[in-house]
Each structure stands twice: as structure tokens, then as C-alpha cells.
Design an enzyme around this catalytic site. Structure first.
Site, mmCIF file in Angstrom:
data_model
loop_
_atom_site.group_PDB
_atom_site.id
_atom_site.type_symbol
_atom_site.label_atom_id
_atom_site.label_comp_id
_atom_site.label_asym_id
_atom_site.label_seq_id
_atom_site.Cartn_x
_atom_site.Cartn_y
_atom_site.Cartn_z
ATOM 1 C CB CYS A 62 -2.411 2.874 16.539
ATOM 2 S SG CYS A 62 -3.710 3.865 17.290
ATOM 3 C CG ASN A 105 -11.782 3.548 -8.888
ATOM 4 O OD1 ASN A 105 -11.871 2.325 -8.960
ATOM 5 N ND2 ASN A 105 -11.960 4.336 -9.925
ATOM 6 C CB VAL A 106 -8.954 2.973 -2.600
ATOM 7 C CG1 VAL A 106 -9.965 1.889 -2.274
ATOM 8 C CG2 VAL A 106 -7.746 2.372 -3.325
ATOM 9 C CB VAL A 125 -11.803 -1.172 -22.935
ATOM 10 C CG1 VAL A 125 -11.359 0.275 -22.830
ATOM 11 C CG2 VAL A 125 -11.354 -1.957 -21.713
ATOM 12 C CD GLU A 126 -11.965 -6.823 -21.287
ATOM 13 O OE1 GLU A 126 -11.930 -7.554 -20.299
ATOM 14 O OE2 GLU A 126 -11.084 -6.796 -22.181
ATOM 15 C CE1 TYR A 186 -4.344 -1.129 -0.312
ATOM 16 C CE2 TYR A 186 -3.391 -2.984 0.864
ATOM 17 C CZ TYR A 186 -4.420 -2.444 0.100
ATOM 18 O OH TYR A 186 -5.487 -3.220 -0.262
ATOM 19 C CG HIS A 206 -14.405 -1.114 -2.572
ATOM 20 N ND1 HIS A 206 -14.200 -1.675 -3.809
ATOM 21 C CD2 HIS A 206 -15.550 -1.661 -2.087
ATOM 22 C CE1 HIS A 206 -15.191 -2.522 -4.072
ATOM 23 N NE2 HIS A 206 -16.023 -2.525 -3.053
ATOM 24 N NE ARG A 229 -2.835 -0.306 -4.832
ATOM 25 C CZ ARG A 229 -4.012 -0.764 -4.383
ATOM 26 N NH1 ARG A 229 -4.059 -1.795 -3.561
ATOM 27 N NH2 ARG A 229 -5.128 -0.210 -4.766
HETATM 28 C C1 BJW Z 1 -11.767 0.380 -18.797
HETATM 29 C C2 BJW Z 1 -10.641 1.101 -19.130
HETATM 30 C C3 BJW Z 1 -10.866 2.363 -19.644
HETATM 31 C C4 BJW Z 1 -9.954 -0.745 -18.352
HETATM 32 N N1 BJW Z 1 -12.099 2.807 -19.788
HETATM 33 N N2 BJW Z 1 -12.991 0.831 -18.963
HETATM 34 C C5 BJW Z 1 -21.637 -12.809 -3.622
HETATM 35 C C6 BJW Z 1 -21.255 -13.721 -4.593
HETATM 36 C C7 BJW Z 1 -19.918 -14.079 -4.732
HETATM 37 C C8 BJW Z 1 -18.918 -13.525 -3.921
HETATM 38 C C9 BJW Z 1 -19.299 -12.612 -2.986
HETATM 39 C C10 BJW Z 1 -20.637 -12.277 -2.828
HETATM 40 N N3 BJW Z 1 -20.703 -11.347 -1.832
HETATM 41 C C11 BJW Z 1 -19.472 -11.131 -1.366
HETATM 42 C C12 BJW Z 1 -18.591 -11.884 -2.036
HETATM 43 C C13 BJW Z 1 -17.124 -11.929 -1.819
HETATM 44 C C14 BJW Z 1 -16.375 -10.756 -2.403
HETATM 45 C C15 BJW Z 1 -16.557 -10.767 -3.922
HETATM 46 O O1 BJW Z 1 -17.345 -10.047 -4.492
HETATM 47 N N4 BJW Z 1 -15.741 -11.563 -4.608
HETATM 48 C C16 BJW Z 1 -15.757 -11.593 -6.074
HETATM 49 C C17 BJW Z 1 -14.341 -11.661 -6.579
HETATM 50 C C18 BJW Z 1 -16.610 -12.713 -6.541
HETATM 51 N N5 BJW Z 1 -16.804 -9.479 -1.845
HETATM 52 C C19 BJW Z 1 -16.367 -9.079 -0.660
HETATM 53 O O2 BJW Z 1 -15.621 -9.763 0.001
HETATM 54 C C20 BJW Z 1 -16.852 -7.742 -0.142
HETATM 55 N N6 BJW Z 1 -17.266 -7.879 1.193
HETATM 56 C C21 BJW Z 1 -18.448 -8.421 1.529
HETATM 57 O O3 BJW Z 1 -19.313 -8.670 0.725
HETATM 58 O O4 BJW Z 1 -18.569 -8.625 2.873
HETATM 59 C C22 BJW Z 1 -19.762 -9.257 3.366
HETATM 60 C C23 BJW Z 1 -19.812 -9.024 4.859
HETATM 61 C C24 BJW Z 1 -21.013 -8.623 5.419
HETATM 62 C C25 BJW Z 1 -21.080 -8.411 6.805
HETATM 63 C C26 BJW Z 1 -19.946 -8.591 7.596
HETATM 64 C C27 BJW Z 1 -18.743 -8.967 7.024
HETATM 65 C C28 BJW Z 1 -18.678 -9.195 5.640
HETATM 66 C C29 BJW Z 1 -15.717 -6.731 -0.095
HETATM 67 C C30 BJW Z 1 -15.182 -6.383 -1.447
HETATM 68 C C31 BJW Z 1 -13.994 -5.432 -1.278
HETATM 69 C C32 BJW Z 1 -13.236 -5.247 -2.572
HETATM 70 N N7 BJW Z 1 -12.000 -4.589 -2.287
HETATM 71 C C33 BJW Z 1 -11.098 -4.300 -3.392
HETATM 72 C C34 BJW Z 1 -9.751 -3.815 -2.801
HETATM 73 C C35 BJW Z 1 -9.845 -2.374 -2.313
HETATM 74 C C36 BJW Z 1 -8.536 -1.892 -1.766
HETATM 75 C C37 BJW Z 1 -7.421 -1.834 -2.771
HETATM 76 O O5 BJW Z 1 -7.544 -1.168 -3.820
HETATM 77 O O6 BJW Z 1 -6.400 -2.442 -2.510
HETATM 78 O O7 BJW Z 1 -11.664 -3.318 -4.253
HETATM 79 S S1 BJW Z 1 -10.865 -5.681 -4.489
HETATM 80 C C38 BJW Z 1 -10.861 -4.759 -5.978
HETATM 81 O O8 BJW Z 1 -12.020 -5.069 -6.773
HETATM 82 C C39 BJW Z 1 -10.988 -3.310 -5.548
HETATM 83 C C40 BJW Z 1 -11.898 -2.773 -6.600
HETATM 84 O O9 BJW Z 1 -12.545 -1.599 -6.137
HETATM 85 C C41 BJW Z 1 -12.859 -3.901 -6.861
HETATM 86 C C42 BJW Z 1 -13.545 -3.846 -8.182
HETATM 87 O O10 BJW Z 1 -12.649 -3.902 -9.212
HETATM 88 P P1 BJW Z 1 -12.946 -3.104 -10.557
HETATM 89 O O11 BJW Z 1 -13.036 -1.666 -10.264
HETATM 90 O O12 BJW Z 1 -14.101 -3.718 -11.228
HETATM 91 O O13 BJW Z 1 -11.566 -3.306 -11.344
HETATM 92 P P2 BJW Z 1 -11.122 -4.431 -12.351
HETATM 93 O O14 BJW Z 1 -9.656 -4.316 -12.523
HETATM 94 O O15 BJW Z 1 -11.662 -5.754 -11.972
HETATM 95 O O16 BJW Z 1 -11.843 -4.048 -13.720
HETATM 96 C C43 BJW Z 1 -11.501 -2.912 -14.471
HETATM 97 C C44 BJW Z 1 -12.496 -2.775 -15.607
HETATM 98 O O17 BJW Z 1 -12.192 -1.602 -16.314
HETATM 99 C C45 BJW Z 1 -12.422 -3.926 -16.616
HETATM 100 O O18 BJW Z 1 -13.755 -4.339 -16.918
HETATM 101 C C46 BJW Z 1 -11.761 -3.306 -17.834
HETATM 102 O O19 BJW Z 1 -12.249 -3.861 -19.056
HETATM 103 C C47 BJW Z 1 -12.189 -1.871 -17.697
HETATM 104 N N8 BJW Z 1 -11.303 -0.867 -18.263
HETATM 105 N N9 BJW Z 1 -9.508 0.296 -18.845
HETATM 106 C C48 BJW Z 1 -13.142 1.974 -19.444
HETATM 107 N N10 BJW Z 1 -9.810 3.137 -20.009
#
Ligand code: BJW
Length: 249
Positions: free
Chosen positions: A147, A102-103, A214-215, A67, A119, A70
Site C-alpha cells: 500500500c 464476474n471480476v 450449457v447444462e 491473481y 464480486h 489471472r
Molecule cells: C456456460 C458456458 C457458456 C460454461 N455459456 N454457460 C447460504 C448457504 C450456503 C452457503 C452460503 C450461504 N451464504 C453464504 C454462503 C457461503 C458462500 C457460498 O455461497 N458458498 C457456496 C459455495 C455454497 N458465500 C459467501 O461466502 C459470500 N459471502 C457471504 O455470503 O458473506 C456473508 C457475510 C455477511 C456479513 C458479513 C460478512 C459475511 C461471498 C461469495 C464470494 C464469491 N467469490 C468468488 C471469487 C471472486 C474472486 C475471484 O474470481 O477470484 O466469485 S467464488 C466464485 O464463484 C466467483 C464467482 O463469481 C462465483 C460464482 O461462480 P459462477 O459464476 O457461477 O461460475 P461457475 O464456474 O461455478 O459456473 C459456470 C457456469 O457456466 C456453469 O453452470 C457452466 O455450466 C456454465 N457455462 N460455459 C453458458 N459458454
């Protein structure tokens, strides 16, 4: 890009809009997307393996350093035309809500007045023992932030896999999605829950779904308009086609 007339007239009269952004919205600012993988020193690690409480418990130094690296990379980064177009759109649509996964803080830097950061924010840190957010901190002998109140480890104030999203923000995001007439999904893979459920909440209440990516993603078959391309190009073009045209009459 040539936009369909139906899309232009839909947007020209919209009063309630929710926009959800993901890592793709920052790609043209020079930040790698989450699922693009990593470069340099960190190329051996998958981001999804580092962004979890278990990873931090196993190896806090590794995660702290990731982090810190980053945060440093983001320091030199500026918003792109897509971020600025969203600011302009927010001035035209009375009930506009911006939600981001986004963070990086780039929407705020561009001037978006209110952003629901689902997030968290990489620029903040908080105590793992729950002693609140720390503004300044000192680092222990192994370089991990400590802390100032209790001496426990600090961690980034972001939401990791398996962690609950900030309840008030999530509630506000669902409320805006259920209320909107148009939901705009921008640069997100639409796979990470619960953010990925927002466009479905909107659609179930009759909203039209527009996606810019983009896709194709799993959301694409459910959209009314899929605009394929870069958000930093499409969003300013869309703004010009819909709202600038109105100004000129
Ligand atoms: C372009 C482009 C250009 C490129 N123009 N486009 C139900 C079903 C299944 C699983 C789960 C569920 N519920 C929960 C889960 C588990 C999990 C989850 O979803 N897993 C999946 C992988 C399946 N979710 C969680 O764990 C969440 N927590 C939760 O639900 O807790 C429940 C709970 C309840 C009560 C008590 C306790 C718990 C938390 C999710 C947290 C995600 N965190 C992250 C990290 C943040 C910190 C960091 O940055 O380090 O967030 S993971 C990562 O993914 C980050 C992002 O914000 C997030 C989304 O990613 P994003 O933005 O979609 O990015 P990419 O890279 O995947 O995609 C980029 C896109 O852009 C692509 O499509 C490209 O094509 C496109 N692109 N260039 C336009 N120029």
C-alpha cells in the site's frame, strides 16, 4: 435455436429486466470458468481454496501471484458476442439492470453502460488494512504489492468466500430483481450465495425466469424457460429473434 413464441412475445414487451451473469458468460472469451478447474502452473489448486481471506493470511504470496497471473491472462481477452448482445438488449429494454459475479471487467469493455459488479474487479487492488483502493503500487521483496499509504499488503479488490459483498451493490441488485418482470440468469452455476438468491427474489415477486446455460443448474427446475447452450451463441440469436424482428416490422 428456435425460441418458443411465448418467450418472444414476453421479451418483446418487457419494460423491466434484470440479467445476472457468471463465469460461463466469459467462457467463450477464452476464460476458464470457476469450477472448471485450472490449467498449467495452477492446476494443482482449486480456485475455491484460493479465493478466501484465510488462504491470503496463510500464504499471501501464493494468492497475490495467482491473481497477478489471472490479471495477465485477462489482459489479452476480449468480450464475446454474448457480452455485446447484452449491450444491445440494454438499449431496447428501458428498465434493464446488468448484474455480474464476474471480476474480469468484460461487460464494461463491451460497452455495457452500468454494471453491478457484485464480486468486485480483478483489475483493482486495495489495502488489507482498509486504507482504500490503490491505483499504483510498488512490490515488496517477495513480490507482493504494498500500500502506497501505509506499507501494508495489497490484495485484489474482489469478494472472497466468507466476505460481505459491497452493501450498496447488493441492495441495488436485490432491488432490480424484485422490480423486474423478467430475470435472465446467464452462465452461472447458481450455487454461490447471495447472488444465487437473486432469481428467487425476482420469482417471489412474480417475475418470469429465463436461464441460459450449457447444462442444468439447481435453478433450472424453477425457470420458465431454460435455453440450453452457449451464451455467446444464444444471446445474439435471442436479440435477433425478439428485437431485430420488431425493427423490421
Ligand atoms: C456456460 C458456458 C457458456 C460454461 N455459456 N454457460 C447460504 C448457504 C450456503 C452457503 C452460503 C450461504 N451464504 C453464504 C454462503 C457461503 C458462500 C457460498 O455461497 N458458498 C457456496 C459455495 C455454497 N458465500 C459467501 O461466502 C459470500 N459471502 C457471504 O455470503 O458473506 C456473508 C457475510 C455477511 C456479513 C458479513 C460478512 C459475511 C461471498 C461469495 C464470494 C464469491 N467469490 C468468488 C471469487 C471472486 C474472486 C475471484 O474470481 O477470484 O466469485 S467464488 C466464485 O464463484 C466467483 C464467482 O463469481 C462465483 C460464482 O461462480 P459462477 O459464476 O457461477 O461460475 P461457475 O464456474 O461455478 O459456473 C459456470 C457456469 O457456466 C456453469 O453452470 C457452466 O455450466 C456454465 N457455462 N460455459 C453458458 N459458454
Amino acid at each position: 435455436m428456435k425460441f418458443p413464441n411465448e418467450l418472444i412475445s414476453l421479451l418483446a414487451s418487457v419494460q423491466w429486466m434484470a440479467a445476472l451473469t457468471g463465469a460461463g458468460a466469459s467462457q467463450e472469451s477464452g476464460l476458464r470458468t470457476f469450477r472448471d478447474g485450472q490449467s498449467g502452473l495452477w492446476s494443482q489448486y482449486k480456485p475455491e481454496e484460493l479465493a478466501s481471506p484465510e488462504a491470503f493470511q496463510r500464504n499471501p504470496k501464493l494468492i497475490w501471484d495467482w491473481y497477478a497471473w489471472r490479471r495477465e491472462a485477462i489482459k489479452g481477452v476480449r468480450p464475446n458476442p454474448g457480452h455485446y448482445a447484452l449491450v444491445q438488449i440494454s438499449r431496447k429494454v428501458p428498465g434493464f439492470t446488468l448484474i455480474t459475479q464476474n471480476v474480469d471487467g468484460l461487460h464494461a469493455m463491451a460497452g455495457s453502460p452500468e454494471v453491478i459488479e457484485l464480486h468486485g474487479n480483478i483489475h483493482r487492488v486495495r489495502c488489507v488494512r482498509g486504507d482504500g483502493v490503490a491505483g499504483d503500487w510498488e512490490e515488496g521483496p517477495d513480490g507482493i504489492g504494498l500500500c502506497p499509504k501505509c506499507g501494508g499488503f495489497l490484495r485484489p479488490d474482489v469478494v472472497w468466500f466468507g466476505e460481505e459483498l459491497p452493501r450498496a451493490y447488493l441492495a441495488a441488485a436485490f432491488e432490480a430483481s424484485r422490480k423486474c418482470e423478467v430475470f435472465l440468469s446467464i452462465g452461472t452455476s447458481s450455487i454461490v450465495q447471495p447472488a444465487a438468491a437473486l432469481p428467487y427474489a425476482a420469482r417471489n415477486r412474480g417475475a418470469r425466469i429465463i436461464e441460459i446455460n450449457v447444462e442444468p443448474t439447481p435453478l433450472t427446475p424453477k425457470t420458465d424457460h431454460f435455453l440450453q447452450g452457449k451464451s455467446g451463441e444464444i444471446l445474439p440469436e435471442l436479440f435477433a429473434a425478439v428485437w431485430n424482428r420488431q425493427i423490421r416490422g
